[in-house]
Design an enzyme around this catalytic site. Structure first.
Site, PDB file in Angstrom:
ATOM      1  CD1 TRP A 330      -3.022   1.417   0.879  1.00  0.00           C
ATOM      2  CD2 TRP A 330      -1.441   2.441   2.073  1.00  0.00           C
ATOM      3  NE1 TRP A 330      -3.498   2.670   1.218  1.00  0.00           N
ATOM      4  CE2 TRP A 330      -2.542   3.310   1.951  1.00  0.00           C
ATOM      5  CE3 TRP A 330      -0.324   2.867   2.793  1.00  0.00           C
ATOM      6  CZ2 TRP A 330      -2.548   4.580   2.521  1.00  0.00           C
ATOM      7  CZ3 TRP A 330      -0.341   4.132   3.358  1.00  0.00           C
ATOM      8  CH2 TRP A 330      -1.448   4.973   3.212  1.00  0.00           C
ATOM      9  CG  HIS A 331       3.353   2.345   3.288  1.00  0.00           C
ATOM     10  ND1 HIS A 331       2.702   1.353   3.996  1.00  0.00           N
ATOM     11  CD2 HIS A 331       3.344   3.434   4.092  1.00  0.00           C
ATOM     12  CE1 HIS A 331       2.327   1.825   5.166  1.00  0.00           C
ATOM     13  NE2 HIS A 331       2.703   3.085   5.249  1.00  0.00           N
ATOM     14  N   GLY A 332       3.646   1.938  -1.441  1.00  0.00           N
ATOM     15  CA  GLY A 332       4.255   2.400  -2.673  1.00  0.00           C
ATOM     16  C   GLY A 332       4.656   1.280  -3.602  1.00  0.00           C
TER      17      GLY A 332
END
Length: 489
Positions: A330-332
């Site tokens: 989700w973070h990247g």
């Protein structure tokens, strides 16, 4: 529009005055004004992405209406409702995935073929990631899922729903709100509460201190160390990792404080997003206190549906690994984030195996000024593990992260550090600022934010002097506008 910008310093008072003193007679008009203000706030970066956010909002709102209509029919209710909610989830995740992960998957696909000696001539797309798309997408999806689960009645008030999705204080970097908490607040008439407004201003002040004085100053050191890690001593690399821990904390928790405080100016209560995570005694406690709105989102909408902790041990481990890998992703769009998630899952593993993941749920050193030796050791050890994880989060590649860690473990760890273009005096000053922040947070650890109650019982001149010192530090340390780290997610 950045919270730490002149634009926002002008924008907020205007919106505040119009909200309370011009549009306060009619709730729908007041909410409509807030939607317009929020779209102006978001469109300050790029107006074209307003259509994308509007499309996500309409899809989620209309899905709730459709689910309610299907429930009025007695046949195949569950199946049809499931189709509706699944369709909305798929559409929104496809949009999110296209902008955030298309090039990542394409490059990974090309690299996979290179292993077998095949060169694919496929061009990537020049995509601009819409600011905050992960945050408002998850917020909108939670509404549809809660309606499907019958935890919430769908609203027919499209204006209040638009306000729920686009509410500007938490629009681009959270907290990721639930419709069960935030949506009803837009459906009730509000009266300005002076005490709540003053409390909100204090939280905004503390958030700005963490962002500008702590995070932005730490970033100067972190960028120098990570950007030239091959030429740095082990001691400089270790200090750089620690400073990044405080950079990302000051940056992200600072944003959350400003968002929560700003919302309180409009009579809105947002959920807490950070609870002094660097005072955690184990990694499980850290994750109960870090980015709370995201971790609880994953818990409620992925972990528990998979069986949560009420299944056999190996499935609990599986569910935990799924959550952390999804969180990392989700973070990247970078394998470093996936590895960071895997690293934390591995840290969590012993706690699950021995049933210790719920051991520390109380406030540390409650009713005591200082922690005991055992508690201090637990905090220190947990912080070191978290810093190791942050190296993977910050590094350009996994190889870079391992090279960085390798540099820390060299004998130069015990040498006098040098920080390239950054002077040791600058490092010392930032260290003092971080120490002040930690001291204030320690004494305010039982409150919602560090300075919520600190100074309230002091005499007026002393209390005002304390606030003026914070304000002067913020002004003194202000430089070029620095974006918040989590805008990229």
């Amino acid at each position: 529009m950045l919270f730490n910008s002149i634009d926002f310093a002008v924008f907020l008072p205007i919106v505040f005055l119009l909200y309370w003193f011009v549009f306060n007679k009619n709730l729908r008009i007041q909410n409509l004004f807030l939607v317009i203000a929020s779209y102006i706030f978001y469109g300050w970066w790029d107006w074209t992405f307003l259509l994308l956010m509007g499309f996500t909002t309409i899809c989620s709102w209309y899905s709730g209406i459709l689910i309610e209509l299907v429930r009025k029919k007695k046949k195949q209710i569950r199946k049809r409702s499931r189709i509706i909610v699944a369709s909305n989830i798929i559409v929104n995740l496809l949009i999110l995935g296209f902008f955030k992960y298309y090039n990542f998957f394409l490059i990974s696909f090309i690299d996979a073929f290179k292993i077998f000696g095949k060169e694919l001539n496929i061009s990537t797309l020049k995509l601009i990631l819409p600011v905050g798309i992960s945050f408002y997408t998850f917020q909108a999806l939670s509404y549809t899922i809660d309606v499907y689960r019958d935890n919430l009645k769908p609203t027919k008030d499209v204006i209040s729903f638009f306000a729920f999705v686009s509410f500007f204080p938490q629009l681009v970097a959270g907290p990721i709100e639930r419709a069960t908490n935030l949506l009803p607040q837009f459906q009730k008439h509000k009266v300005f509460d002076y005490a709540k407004g003053i409390d909100g201003c204090r939280q905004i002040l503390w958030g700005l201190f963490k962002k500008i004085v702590i995070a932005d100053n730490s970033a100067i050191i972190v960028n120098e160390v990570f950007g030239n890690s091959g030429n740095m001593t082990g001691s400089a690399l270790a200090i750089g990792a620690v400073f990044f821990a405080f950079q990302i904390y000051g940056d992200f928790s600072g944003y959350s404080d400003i968002a929560i405080g700003t919302a309180r100016l409009f009579g809105i209560n947002l959920m807490r997003n950070f609870n002094y995570p660097y005072f955690s005694r184990d990694i499980a406690e850290f994750w109960r206190k870090w980015h709370i709105s995201l971790t609880t989102w994953f818990r409620d909408y992925i972990y528990i549906p998979l069986g949560g902790s009420r299944v056999v041990k190996w499935k609990v481990i599986r569910n935990t690994f799924v959550i952390f890998l999804v969180s990392g992703f989700w973070h990247g769009a970078n394998w470093t984030f996936v590895f960071w998630g895997l690293f934390h899952a591995l840290l969590f593993l012993p706690l699950i195996v021995f049933g210790k993941n719920r051991k520390h749920v109380d406030i540390i050193a409650s009713n005591r000024i200082f922690p005991n030796i055992v508690e201090f050791s637990q905090i220190f050890f947990t912080f070191i593990l978290v810093c190791l994880g942050w190296i993977f989060f910050r590094a350009e590649t996994i190889a870079h992260a391992f090279e960085y860690i390798g540099g820390i473990t060299s004998m130069s760890l015990f040498s006098i550090p040098s920080f390239g273009m950054v002077s040791r005096i600058k490092v010392l000053i930032v260290f003092v600022f971080i120490s002040i922040m930690l001291l204030l947070e320690w004494f305010g650890r039982s409150d919602q934010f560090a300075i919520e109650k600190i100074g309230l019982k002091w005499n007026r001149p002393l209390r005002l002097s304390f606030y003026y010192v914070l304000i002067m530090l913020i002004i003194w340390e202000s430089g070029p506008e620095q974006q918040f780290i989590y805008f990229q997610f």
